[in-house]
Design a protein around this motif. Sequence first.
Motif, PDB file in Angstrom:
ATOM      1  N   LEU A 170       0.825  -1.199   0.000  1.00 53.48           N
ATOM      2  CA  LEU A 170       0.000   0.000   0.000  1.00 53.48           C
ATOM      3  C   LEU A 170       0.863   1.253   0.000  1.00 53.48           C
ATOM      4  CD1 LEU A 170      -2.838   1.138   0.030  1.00 53.48           C
ATOM      5  CD2 LEU A 170      -2.796   1.051   2.527  1.00 53.48           C
ATOM      6  N   GLY A 171       1.969   1.226   0.739  1.00 53.60           N
ATOM      7  CA  GLY A 171       2.871   2.370   0.741  1.00 53.60           C
ATOM      8  C   GLY A 171       3.523   2.583  -0.607  1.00 53.60           C
ATOM      9  N   LEU A 172       3.981   1.486  -1.212  1.00 53.36           N
ATOM     10  CA  LEU A 172       4.577   1.593  -2.548  1.00 53.36           C
ATOM     11  C   LEU A 172       3.554   2.101  -3.550  1.00 53.36           C
ATOM     12  CD1 LEU A 172       6.634  -1.738  -2.659  1.00 53.36           C
ATOM     13  CD2 LEU A 172       7.542   0.585  -2.423  1.00 53.36           C
ATOM     14  N   LEU A 173       2.341   1.573  -3.461  1.00 54.95           N
ATOM     15  CA  LEU A 173       1.290   1.996  -4.376  1.00 54.95           C
ATOM     16  C   LEU A 173       0.972   3.473  -4.185  1.00 54.95           C
ATOM     17  CD1 LEU A 173      -0.680   1.035  -6.544  1.00 54.95           C
ATOM     18  CD2 LEU A 173      -2.308   0.510  -4.716  1.00 54.95           C
ATOM     19  N   ARG A 174       0.902   3.882  -2.922  1.00 57.07           N
ATOM     20  CA  ARG A 174       0.610   5.291  -2.635  1.00 57.07           C
ATOM     21  C   ARG A 174       1.713   6.187  -3.196  1.00 57.07           C
ATOM     22  NH1 ARG A 174       0.515   4.843   2.370  1.00 57.07           N
ATOM     23  NH2 ARG A 174      -1.725   4.503   2.668  1.00 57.07           N
ATOM     24  N   ASP A 175       2.972   5.748  -3.070  1.00 52.31           N
ATOM     25  CA  ASP A 175       4.094   6.549  -3.567  1.00 52.31           C
ATOM     26  C   ASP A 175       4.070   6.645  -5.084  1.00 52.31           C
ATOM     27  OD1 ASP A 175       6.776   7.892  -3.235  1.00 52.31           O
ATOM     28  OD2 ASP A 175       7.409   6.134  -4.366  1.00 52.31           O
ATOM     29  N   ARG A 176       3.834   5.500  -5.757  1.00 51.60           N
ATOM     30  CA  ARG A 176       3.820   5.517  -7.217  1.00 51.60           C
ATOM     31  C   ARG A 176       2.623   6.290  -7.751  1.00 51.60           C
ATOM     32  NH1 ARG A 176       7.112   2.007  -9.986  1.00 51.60           N
ATOM     33  NH2 ARG A 176       6.356   3.248 -11.751  1.00 51.60           N
ATOM     34  N   VAL A 177       1.462   6.110  -7.114  1.00 54.17           N
ATOM     35  CA  VAL A 177       0.266   6.813  -7.587  1.00 54.17           C
ATOM     36  C   VAL A 177       0.421   8.312  -7.414  1.00 54.17           C
ATOM     37  CG1 VAL A 177      -2.192   7.188  -7.129  1.00 54.17           C
ATOM     38  CG2 VAL A 177      -1.287   4.866  -7.262  1.00 54.17           C
ATOM     39  N   SER A 178       1.067   8.725  -6.303  1.00 49.93           N
ATOM     40  CA  SER A 178       1.229  10.162  -6.064  1.00 49.93           C
ATOM     41  C   SER A 178       2.122  10.817  -7.110  1.00 49.93           C
ATOM     42  CB  SER A 178       1.816  10.394  -4.663  1.00 49.93           C
ATOM     43  OG  SER A 178       3.134   9.871  -4.583  1.00 49.93           O
ATOM     44  N   ARG A 179       2.967  10.014  -7.781  1.00 52.39           N
ATOM     45  CA  ARG A 179       3.851  10.566  -8.807  1.00 52.39           C
ATOM     46  C   ARG A 179       3.427  10.174 -10.213  1.00 52.39           C
ATOM     47  NH1 ARG A 179       8.352   8.255  -8.835  1.00 52.39           N
ATOM     48  NH2 ARG A 179       8.092   6.649  -7.252  1.00 52.39           N
ATOM     49  N   HIS A 180       2.305   9.460 -10.323  1.00 53.71           N
ATOM     50  CA  HIS A 180       1.877   8.979 -11.640  1.00 53.71           C
ATOM     51  C   HIS A 180       1.133  10.082 -12.391  1.00 53.71           C
ATOM     52  CE1 HIS A 180       0.658   6.165 -14.713  1.00 53.71           C
ATOM     53  NE2 HIS A 180      -0.598   6.580 -14.588  1.00 53.71           N
ATOM     54  N   GLY A 181       1.558  10.316 -13.621  1.00 50.67           N
ATOM     55  CA  GLY A 181       0.903  11.316 -14.449  1.00 50.67           C
ATOM     56  C   GLY A 181       1.345  12.723 -14.091  1.00 50.67           C
ATOM     57  N   SER A 182       1.118  13.622 -15.012  1.00 49.61           N
ATOM     58  CA  SER A 182       1.446  15.036 -14.804  1.00 49.61           C
ATOM     59  C   SER A 182       0.590  15.872 -15.746  1.00 49.61           C
ATOM     60  CB  SER A 182       2.935  15.309 -15.050  1.00 49.61           C
ATOM     61  OG  SER A 182       3.285  15.023 -16.396  1.00 49.61           O
ATOM     62  N   VAL A 183       0.477  17.121 -15.419  1.00 46.36           N
ATOM     63  CA  VAL A 183      -0.276  18.072 -16.236  1.00 46.36           C
ATOM     64  C   VAL A 183       0.652  19.226 -16.581  1.00 46.36           C
ATOM     65  CG1 VAL A 183      -2.225  19.660 -16.331  1.00 46.36           C
ATOM     66  CG2 VAL A 183      -2.482  17.448 -15.188  1.00 46.36           C
ATOM     67  N   SER A 184       0.747  19.556 -17.842  1.00 44.64           N
ATOM     68  CA  SER A 184       1.615  20.653 -18.271  1.00 44.64           C
ATOM     69  C   SER A 184       0.802  21.645 -19.085  1.00 44.64           C
ATOM     70  CB  SER A 184       2.789  20.122 -19.112  1.00 44.64           C
ATOM     71  OG  SER A 184       2.326  19.486 -20.279  1.00 44.64           O
ATOM     72  N   SER A 185       1.204  22.891 -19.018  1.00 48.18           N
ATOM     73  CA  SER A 185       0.506  23.933 -19.769  1.00 48.18           C
ATOM     74  C   SER A 185       1.101  24.134 -21.156  1.00 48.18           C
ATOM     75  CB  SER A 185       0.550  25.258 -18.997  1.00 48.18           C
ATOM     76  OG  SER A 185       1.905  25.654 -18.780  1.00 48.18           O
ATOM     77  N   HIS A 186       2.346  23.695 -21.357  1.00 47.14           N
ATOM     78  CA  HIS A 186       2.999  23.831 -22.664  1.00 47.14           C
ATOM     79  C   HIS A 186       3.780  22.559 -22.962  1.00 47.14           C
ATOM     80  CE1 HIS A 186       2.369  28.073 -21.539  1.00 47.14           C
ATOM     81  NE2 HIS A 186       2.289  28.299 -22.847  1.00 47.14           N
TER      82      HIS A 186
END
Length: 445
Positions: free
Chosen positions: A160-176
């Motif tokens: 659960l900790g590993l999953l929480r860490d990976r999910v918290s860094r999964h994906g990103s949003v950029s404006s450009h």
Amino acid sequence: MSVEVDVLLQEAKESIEAAQNYRSELQQRLHGLNQARKQVRGSSGQAREALRRHFAELQAAATRLLTERLTTLLAEVDTIEADSIKPLDDCQSLIEHGVGQADELLREGEAALRCGLGEKEDKLGSFTKKAMHIQLDSLPEVPALVDVPSVSAQLDDSLLGLLRDRVSRHGSVSSHPPVQIEELQERPGSIFVRWCKVDEDFAAADYRLQYRRSGSGGGQYEDAYIGRDCEFLVLHLDPHIDYLFRVCARGEGRTEWSPWSIPQTGYTTLAPHEWRSGTEGYILSSRRNIALRNDSSQSRCPVLYSNAPTYFCGQTLTFKISAAGQMDRRDGLGVCIGSDRGGESLQRDQAVCISTNGAVYVNGKEMTNQLPAVTVGSAVTFDMEVVNLFPVNNNNLSDSSNFKLRVTIGSGNREVVFDWLVDQAVDCLFFGCCFVHSGWKVLVF
């Protein structure tokens, strides 16, 4: 009207014209703002939809994986339980059978003791024999609890900790997007695309260029290039057709691609380079931009010309060798004025060419400078620019010997530059190739 009225009238007209221009400029800026707002709202909507779809797929996949893992572990418990219970059930059956025999023996023994003297001897004898047959001193072994499986589940809470860490860094949003298309140049039947990195903090390992026809019926984007270069020539495009181009990048050590650049529209008005069909000794591809020398002739070296004078000064003409045969000094790749001066060699007047051995010929004469030999994978380029548009001899306007084309021929990592004197003013030329031996295959673009 008085002079003052004329001046006022002129000023009024100028003011009206200035106001009209001002309004037109403002309307153009409003249109630009609307386009910008449309891009922001449209891209935001697409980003939201992409995020929802991606995380919904992740949730479904995670639920499926967890369910499959739970099913597997429960099946393992069932297997261990079944394998462990069976010998215990067998032992229980054996003991219960022994208990039944003992009960029956006890009943017979008690009956023998209670019977009369006349039957007692027979009853006691029968009871004794039966007791000896049952082996009352033989007891089945019951396993100790330490020898019997005690099923348990080992669950690592760190998942659960590993999953929480990976999910918290999964994906990103950029404006450009980190890369944008910088330039689109029309070429014959193709478009030269150049892009650049606009995010200096983004370390790009590879770039990916895609294109498709513009409009609702343009179909899906298709890959044109994946690699480290920041430019690429997209071939096999139809003239006067709008194409959309987009590019993205992949960071160092990453597997996912960055967001796509803003699509740019490009088109070419130039007809593609094509070889002339019907020339003996050559086979052409369906687009007629690839020629294969399919037979040999030691006595002659037939020239295959372009279908039309489609090479214009200021462009780059490229011959790409995809297969090679035996070299001959009479071979040639080059450009020429006209295509009706005989078909035996490009090493002639009003032509420049490079032989497969690297020798350069100008108007039929070999230059002292030589380029590397032409082999499989070689790309021979011709660049030309006009040096003189008109004769400089004012005393004799018919003298066009001063008309020059500055020619640059590149092959491998070397190039030669020279001035080519021609007998007429030209801005478009034929191109051609000639090979003595079969096996040579050349793409022109």
